[in-house]
Design an enzyme around this catalytic site. Structure first.
Site, PDB file in Angstrom:
ATOM      1  N   ALA A  65      49.003  39.022  36.651  1.00 23.92           N
ATOM      2  CA  ALA A  65      49.055  38.614  35.249  1.00 23.92           C
ATOM      3  C   ALA A  65      48.002  37.536  35.037  1.00 23.92           C
ATOM      4  O   ALA A  65      47.606  36.848  35.981  1.00 23.92           O
ATOM      5  CB  ALA A  65      50.433  38.067  34.930  1.00 23.92           C
ATOM      6  N   GLY A 108      51.282  40.747  39.298  1.00 25.23           N
ATOM      7  CA  GLY A 108      51.501  41.801  38.313  1.00 25.23           C
ATOM      8  C   GLY A 108      50.729  43.078  38.632  1.00 25.23           C
ATOM      9  O   GLY A 108      51.128  44.167  38.206  1.00 25.23           O
ATOM     10  N   GLU A 111      52.877  44.853  40.930  1.00 23.02           N
ATOM     11  CA  GLU A 111      54.050  45.276  40.153  1.00 23.02           C
ATOM     12  C   GLU A 111      53.715  46.467  39.249  1.00 23.02           C
ATOM     13  O   GLU A 111      54.512  47.388  39.107  1.00 23.02           O
ATOM     14  CB  GLU A 111      54.577  44.083  39.345  1.00 23.02           C
ATOM     15  CG  GLU A 111      55.167  42.999  40.259  1.00 23.02           C
ATOM     16  CD  GLU A 111      55.434  41.673  39.544  1.00 23.02           C
ATOM     17  OE1 GLU A 111      54.479  41.112  38.962  1.00 23.02           O
ATOM     18  OE2 GLU A 111      56.578  41.207  39.564  1.00 23.02           O
ATOM     19  N   GLU A 131      52.804  34.846  43.676  1.00 22.64           N
ATOM     20  CA  GLU A 131      53.288  33.949  42.622  1.00 22.64           C
ATOM     21  C   GLU A 131      53.780  32.615  43.173  1.00 22.64           C
ATOM     22  O   GLU A 131      53.675  31.578  42.517  1.00 22.64           O
ATOM     23  CB  GLU A 131      54.411  34.629  41.819  1.00 22.64           C
ATOM     24  CG  GLU A 131      53.953  35.762  40.909  1.00 22.64           C
ATOM     25  CD  GLU A 131      53.900  37.122  41.599  1.00 22.64           C
ATOM     26  OE1 GLU A 131      53.950  37.172  42.847  1.00 22.64           O
ATOM     27  OE2 GLU A 131      53.792  38.129  40.881  1.00 22.64           O
TER      28      GLU A 131
HETATM   29  C1  LIG Z   1      53.366  38.936  36.479  1.00 21.67           C
HETATM   30  C2  LIG Z   1      53.946  37.835  37.270  1.00 21.67           C
HETATM   31  C3  LIG Z   1      54.975  37.157  36.456  1.00 21.67           C
HETATM   32  O1  LIG Z   1      54.554  38.390  38.396  1.00 21.67           O
HETATM   33  C4  LIG Z   1      52.985  36.773  37.613  1.00 21.67           C
HETATM   34  C5  LIG Z   1      51.615  37.055  38.183  1.00 21.67           C
HETATM   35  O2  LIG Z   1      51.065  38.102  38.351  1.00 21.67           O
HETATM   36  S1  LIG Z   1      50.884  35.587  38.553  1.00 21.67           S
HETATM   37  C6  LIG Z   1      49.293  36.057  39.182  1.00 21.67           C
HETATM   38  C7  LIG Z   1      49.358  36.461  40.596  1.00 21.67           C
HETATM   39  N1  LIG Z   1      48.010  36.650  41.095  1.00 21.67           N
HETATM   40  C8  LIG Z   1      47.350  35.715  41.754  1.00 21.67           C
HETATM   41  O3  LIG Z   1      47.815  34.618  41.993  1.00 21.67           O
HETATM   42  C9  LIG Z   1      45.952  36.078  42.214  1.00 21.67           C
HETATM   43  C10 LIG Z   1      44.929  35.157  41.547  1.00 21.67           C
HETATM   44  N2  LIG Z   1      43.561  35.454  42.007  1.00 21.67           N
HETATM   45  C11 LIG Z   1      43.114  35.120  43.218  1.00 21.67           C
HETATM   46  O4  LIG Z   1      43.804  34.567  44.045  1.00 21.67           O
HETATM   47  C12 LIG Z   1      41.669  35.415  43.490  1.00 21.67           C
HETATM   48  O5  LIG Z   1      41.019  35.630  42.275  1.00 21.67           O
HETATM   49  C13 LIG Z   1      41.476  36.666  44.391  1.00 21.67           C
HETATM   50  C14 LIG Z   1      41.967  36.342  45.831  1.00 21.67           C
HETATM   51  C15 LIG Z   1      42.217  37.878  43.848  1.00 21.67           C
HETATM   52  C16 LIG Z   1      39.964  37.021  44.464  1.00 21.67           C
HETATM   53  O6  LIG Z   1      39.226  35.878  44.832  1.00 21.67           O
HETATM   54  P1  LIG Z   1      37.633  35.873  44.605  1.00 21.67           P
HETATM   55  O7  LIG Z   1      37.055  37.124  45.117  1.00 21.67           O
HETATM   56  O8  LIG Z   1      37.174  34.589  45.178  1.00 21.67           O
HETATM   57  O9  LIG Z   1      37.444  35.903  43.030  1.00 21.67           O
HETATM   58  P2  LIG Z   1      37.685  34.692  41.987  1.00 21.67           P
HETATM   59  O10 LIG Z   1      36.422  33.936  41.832  1.00 21.67           O
HETATM   60  O11 LIG Z   1      38.909  33.936  42.347  1.00 21.67           O
HETATM   61  O12 LIG Z   1      38.025  35.531  40.656  1.00 21.67           O
HETATM   62  C17 LIG Z   1      36.998  36.073  39.831  1.00 21.67           C
HETATM   63  C18 LIG Z   1      37.342  35.721  38.389  1.00 21.67           C
HETATM   64  O13 LIG Z   1      38.590  36.346  38.081  1.00 21.67           O
HETATM   65  C19 LIG Z   1      39.498  35.358  37.601  1.00 21.67           C
HETATM   66  N3  LIG Z   1      40.862  35.741  37.996  1.00 21.67           N
HETATM   67  C20 LIG Z   1      41.274  36.260  39.147  1.00 21.67           C
HETATM   68  N4  LIG Z   1      42.578  36.479  39.126  1.00 21.67           N
HETATM   69  C21 LIG Z   1      43.015  36.067  37.939  1.00 21.67           C
HETATM   70  C22 LIG Z   1      44.283  36.030  37.309  1.00 21.67           C
HETATM   71  N5  LIG Z   1      45.399  36.509  37.916  1.00 21.67           N
HETATM   72  N6  LIG Z   1      44.376  35.542  36.069  1.00 21.67           N
HETATM   73  C23 LIG Z   1      43.287  35.090  35.414  1.00 21.67           C
HETATM   74  N7  LIG Z   1      42.041  35.103  35.939  1.00 21.67           N
HETATM   75  C24 LIG Z   1      41.921  35.591  37.193  1.00 21.67           C
HETATM   76  C25 LIG Z   1      39.050  34.085  38.290  1.00 21.67           C
HETATM   77  O14 LIG Z   1      39.548  32.957  37.600  1.00 21.67           O
HETATM   78  C26 LIG Z   1      37.546  34.237  38.195  1.00 21.67           C
HETATM   79  O15 LIG Z   1      37.101  33.950  36.888  1.00 21.67           O
HETATM   80  P3  LIG Z   1      36.293  32.576  36.580  1.00 21.67           P
HETATM   81  O16 LIG Z   1      37.269  31.479  36.826  1.00 21.67           O
HETATM   82  O17 LIG Z   1      35.141  32.580  37.528  1.00 21.67           O
HETATM   83  O18 LIG Z   1      35.918  32.694  35.138  1.00 21.67           O
END
Ligand SMILES: CC(C)(O)CC(=O)SCCNC(=O)CCNC(=O)[C@H](O)C(C)(C)COP(=O)(O)OP(=O)(O)OC[C@H]1O[C@@H](n2cnc3c(N)ncnc32)[C@H](O)[C@@H]1OP(=O)(O)O
Length: 257
Positions: A65, A108, A111, A131
């Site tokens: 998400a 998500g 999910e 999460e």
């Molecule tokens: C639905 C529920 C209630 O269950 C809740 C959820 O889903 S909470 C979200 C769970 N997901 C995460 O915690 C994963 C978050 N992302 C990461 O950990 C990393 O992005 C990665 C390991 C998947 C990939 O890392 P990397 O290759 O280093 O890329 P990044 O530079 O981190 O990401 C590129 C760009 O995408 C944006 N990004 C990534 N994931 C999300 C996200 N879940 N939400 C919003 N944005 C996301 C990240 O911020 C980067 O953008 P910029 O900040 O560079 O503009």
């Protein structure tokens, strides 16, 4: 129709939805959910669609998400909006739906993949429920669907540590139906969807309904439900056609009624 967060096409009787927010690794925001619900409603109403494939990019099916969208929420906002509940409409889609997963399927994203009827994964796929690292827990069904798919031990491991598992572990654990080479992912998923879409739609829909019932009820109730759905299919033209075709040693020409 043009969408901002999705690419949508039809291939014969298969609807193909590609999540398309590359700048955010296909993070699932409100707009994407609204668009996806609209697309699925269209596919549900379209008699020409017999199965759907949902996929993402090579790097990410979906990285969860949208954290930036959720960041400002307080408890009251989450309750009043019923945050994440809109995804139940996606899970309720009644035609067969396959997730073709490459790269990250986290939070998500994992999910959403589990809302599909089965998952075909590329060797590069990584699944997880991170999460806990954000101070929350899964909210789109992760603690429930993952437990049903993997059992308690593996689910606790993933949900409490937030670690990722690769495609091989996901297949061994029963989350993923098949693992294929990255370049074969979409073809494999589309071929499976085409095959399913070629069968009688009432029978594939009832097969899905019957299998899903196993997750929601006790064995005796599930057996009763299966038996009734099985009986009901004898009222379809396609049952007559399917069995006649077998006896006459020819291919069936299903009419999906
Ligand atoms: C639905 C529920 C209630 O269950 C809740 C959820 O889903 S909470 C979200 C769970 N997901 C995460 O915690 C994963 C978050 N992302 C990461 O950990 C990393 O992005 C990665 C390991 C998947 C990939 O890392 P990397 O290759 O280093 O890329 P990044 O530079 O981190 O990401 C590129 C760009 O995408 C944006 N990004 C990534 N994931 C999300 C996200 N879940 N939400 C919003 N944005 C996301 C990240 O911020 C980067 O953008 P910029 O900040 O560079 O503009």
């Amino acid at each position: 129709m043009a969408y901002e967060t999705l690419l949508v096409e039809t291939r014969g009787r298969v609807g193909l939805v590609t999540l398309n927010r590359p700048q955010a690794l296909n993070a699932l925001n409100r707009q994407l959910l609204d668009e996806l619900k609209g697309v699925l409603a269209g596919f549900a109403a379209d008699a020409g669609i017999g199965a759907v494939v949902i996929t993402g990019s090579e790097k990410a099916f979906a990285a969860g998400a949208d954290i930036k969208e959720m960041q400002p929420y307080g408890f009251a906002d989450a309750v009043v909006e019923d945050l994440a509940a809109g995804w139940d409409d996606v899970a309720a889609f009644r035609k067969p739906m396959i997730a073709a997963v490459s790269g990250f399927a986290l939070g998500g994203g994992c999910e959403l993949a589990m809302m599909c009827d089965f998952i075909i994964a590329s060797e590069t796929a990584k699944f997880g429920q991170p999460e806990i690292t954000l101070g929350i827990i899964p909210g789109m069904g992760g603690t429930q669907r993952l437990t049903r798919a993997l059992g308690k031990a593996k689910t606790m491991d993933l949900v409490l540590t937030g670690r990722m598992m690769d495609a091989a572990e996901a297949e061994r654990s029963g989350l993923v139906a098949r693992v294929v080479a990255p370049e074969k992912l979409l073809d494999e998923a589309l071929a499976a969807a085409e095959k399913i879409a070629g069968f009688s739609l009432p029978s594939t829909m009832m097969a899905k309904e019957a299998v899903n019932r196993a997750y929601e009820t006790v064995l005796s109730e599930g057996m009763r439900a299966e038996r009734r759905l099985f009986h009901a299919l004898f009222a379809t033209e396609d049952q007559k056609e399917g069995m006649a075709a077998f006896v006459e040693k020819r291919k069936p020409a299903f009419k999906h009624r």
